[in-house]
Write a protein that holds these residues in place. Structure first.
Motif: not given
Length: 195
Positions: A82-109
């Motif tokens: 269970r711990t490894a699965r939670l780490i897997l989910i958490g690391s992927q969520a943070l990884h792709w959240l960082a992608f979305i943040v950087v992408m939106n930074l590129l799209l700032l006016p």
């Protein structure tokens, strides 16, 4: 007849039935379906962006969680508890959240004043390719890494090919990717049949 003779002539235990080749092929395609779906959606997104000359932010924001789900699904069998699965989910969520943040930074006016719609699309696609490849490394999935590499190799094609030729190149790239997967599966099945 003695008891030793009767036990020595007993039939061997029945082995489990082998899975039919059609079932094996179907399970292969079902396992590869998420990767093919992501590749097709990415290719369509790039083609549309190149054709329309406008970044489609919502599409990429929806594609990132889809890739995250594919990565979690790919890494799930190797997560032991269970711990490894939670780490897997958490690391992927943070990884792709960082992608979305950087992408939106590129799209700032303020940033968009320095970029054209086409260059923004290429930057977002490059970022998506890098995010996919590194996510594949995190979950030790060669399929996700290959998906990221295919995306990365598509970046120069998107940058150089004109709109009408891009559609032909996208179709060719998709056919090539499907051909490689079919060839790999055929070769694997041939080896299994011989062995």
């Amino acid at each position: 007849m003695s008891s030793t003779e009767s036990t020595s002539q007993a039939p061997p235990p029945a082995s489990p039935p082998a899975t039919p080749p059609a079932t094996h092929r179907l399970s292969f395609w079902l396992k590869e379906l998420p990767f093919a779906l992501v590749l097709i959606l990415t290719t369509l997104g790039v083609a549309y962006t190149s054709f329309s000359k406008q970044p489609i932010v919502g599409f990429w924001e929806l594609l990132a969680p889809l890739i995250a789900l594919v990565c979690v699904g790919s890494g799930w069998p190797s997560a032991a508890d269970r711990t490894a699965r939670l780490i897997l989910i958490g690391s992927q969520a943070l990884h792709w959240l960082a992608f979305i943040v950087v992408m939106n930074l590129l799209l700032l006016p303020s940033v968009q004043r320095n970029f054209t719609a086409n260059s923004t699309a290429i930057a977002v696609f490059t970022l998506l390719a890098l995010g996919t490849f590194t996510a594949g490394l995190q979950v030790f999935s060669w399929q996700v890494c290959i998906l990221g590499l295919v995306m990365a190799l598509s970046v120069p094609a998107v940058a150089w090919i004109q709109n009408s030729a891009l559609i032909v190149a996208v179709i060719f790239a998709m056919m090539l990717a499907v051909g490689v997967v079919v060839w790999w599966h055929w070769r694997k099945s041939a080896r299994a049949d011989r062995g």
